[in-house]
Enzyme design. Sequence first.
Site, PDB file in Angstrom:
ATOM      1  N   ARG A 103       1.723 -16.072   8.960  1.00 16.23           N
ATOM      2  CA  ARG A 103       2.090 -14.941   9.727  1.00 16.23           C
ATOM      3  C   ARG A 103       0.925 -14.592  10.639  1.00 16.23           C
ATOM      4  O   ARG A 103      -0.246 -14.598  10.522  1.00 16.23           O
ATOM      5  CB  ARG A 103       2.389 -13.586   8.948  1.00 16.23           C
ATOM      6  N   ARG A 119      -4.070  -8.658   3.938  1.00 18.36           N
ATOM      7  CA  ARG A 119      -3.125  -9.171   4.959  1.00 18.36           C
ATOM      8  C   ARG A 119      -3.910 -10.282   5.618  1.00 18.36           C
ATOM      9  O   ARG A 119      -4.972 -10.391   6.320  1.00 18.36           O
ATOM     10  CB  ARG A 119      -3.140  -7.967   5.968  1.00 18.36           C
ATOM     11  N   GLU A 162       2.029  -2.426  -0.675  1.00 14.11           N
ATOM     12  CA  GLU A 162       3.475  -3.102  -0.784  1.00 14.11           C
ATOM     13  C   GLU A 162       3.017  -4.540  -1.272  1.00 14.11           C
ATOM     14  O   GLU A 162       2.049  -5.132  -0.817  1.00 14.11           O
ATOM     15  CB  GLU A 162       4.199  -3.182   0.573  1.00 14.11           C
ATOM     16  N   SER A 164       9.787  -6.813  -1.519  1.00 16.18           N
ATOM     17  CA  SER A 164      10.793  -5.959  -1.024  1.00 16.18           C
ATOM     18  C   SER A 164      11.908  -6.847  -1.259  1.00 16.18           C
ATOM     19  O   SER A 164      11.810  -8.112  -1.587  1.00 16.18           O
ATOM     20  CB  SER A 164      10.523  -5.858   0.414  1.00 16.18           C
ATOM     21  N   ARG A 191      -1.547 -10.596  -2.536  1.00 16.41           N
ATOM     22  CA  ARG A 191      -1.394  -9.031  -3.117  1.00 16.41           C
ATOM     23  C   ARG A 191      -1.394  -8.909  -4.422  1.00 16.41           C
ATOM     24  O   ARG A 191      -1.777  -7.886  -5.062  1.00 16.41           O
ATOM     25  CB  ARG A 191      -0.176  -8.681  -2.288  1.00 16.41           C
TER      26      ARG A 191
END
Length: 511
Positions: free
Chosen positions: A333, A348, A420, A423, A474
């Site tokens: 990403r 990140r 986060e 999801s 994470r």
Amino acid sequence: MGLHTLRLATVPLTFTTSRLFLNPSPTLAFFSRHVQPRKPSFLLRAFSNSTAVQDTPLTQTSSDSSAARTQWKAAIDFKWIRDNKEAVEINIKNRNSNADLEAVLQLYENMVTLQKEVEGIREERNNVAKKMKGKLEPSERERLVEEGKNLKESLVTLEEDLMKLQDELQHVARSIPNMTHPDVPVGGEDSSAIRNEVGSPREFSFPIKDHLQLGKDLDLMDFDSAAEVSGSKFFYLKNEAVLLEMALLNWTLSEVMKKGFTPLTTPEIVRSSIVEKCGFQPRGDNTQVYSIDGTDQCLIGTAEIPVGGIHMDSILLESALPLKYIAFSHCFRTEAGAAGAAAKGLYRVHQFSKAEMFVLCRPEDSESFHNELIQIEEDLFTSLGLHFKTLDMATADLGAPAYRKFDIEAWMPGLGRFGEISSASNCTDYQSRRLGIRFRPSEPLQTGSKKGKANLPSTKFVHTLNATACAVPRMMVCLLENYQQEDGSVVVPETLRPFMGGIEVIKPKLR
């Protein structure tokens, strides 16, 4: 997830068709010609896409050029959009979308008018052809030949205009997002509702460190060398951190497979068209996608994309559903626009390992499977002893494909906030209509009117869902920061120890 080129190059937009660790060990055709819209049974029906991808030579063009648009076509029910304009308009506003509904409706009306004109000329040509089959005077035949020729030329021109208009309509309409579950909170991220909360923050009797300091003190990661080799937001894992990554993936796979999921590894480079059909944008200034210059390919930002493509352009048996996959892949990403303390360290990064769940099911079962996916996630994170909350994400925080999305945020004491970690999204038929994944209901054959011939039941589009089982960086942030000890060591959660060769504590290295 959004998807940058490997040097933010222009992506060519014409295309051709197209590790698993289980043992507890530390080693481990232009338009689809015609798409018949079904009558919608509920509001999320209209924005789904068909599967046709034209085989064309690879070209390199500007993304601003009309020639650069993708050749696959979306089976969008424009009549339904027109008839439900108010609901669609509200949905676009609630989701903070930049879709231009008025432009879509105007282009649609223009297309309908032109289609009628084309059909009228075709009918005239057929009438001329029928007349020429009979006995005619030479002069009359000559007149009909000339009339047929003129009609043919007119038809060619109008069909070209119609195709251009259809392309323009597709381009403008593709930005319309999926409809939204009626229970989703309306508003921005701050309007998201807490669905569940598990555990409580750990209380420390000593000054705590963040994962970056712990990683340095325990010799677990190296960002400086990675920055020299690859650039910022890349990293090396070292020593027990490598074993911890493998343990997280092995344990996650083994736990999720117990729920009936089939393990997969996936390609990590896919065609740009697959990225688009899954609802992501591989181009643009703020894209999260790395695209490969001079090709029609991208690096994946999530295994959701290649897993979604496995059954592309296929009709499944209803008895084969649900199909449940747990896929391991590396993810890439650009993290465009990400900066500041909130994005530091492992939180990140540009490349990471992830295990992703993906489900294909009957439409009536998707809400149930959405609940199953979020329950699996909550069970996994509870087993690791994390303090977390599950959020029902508000309308403006939903990506275009998502009908509803649950996020899980875990407490990260070193960062001093929730972050986060996963999801779970129900995309209904938004992706399957683009990818062309259908199933044939197991209904009794119906007898047709012609000589008692049996008719197969009509196919339907599956619903797709995706959910993060383990995003390694994470998870490492959570484990290192929550399990740190006063002596600088980090305790390994009990569930992971069999997958780390029995290591119970990560201790500072002797200098």
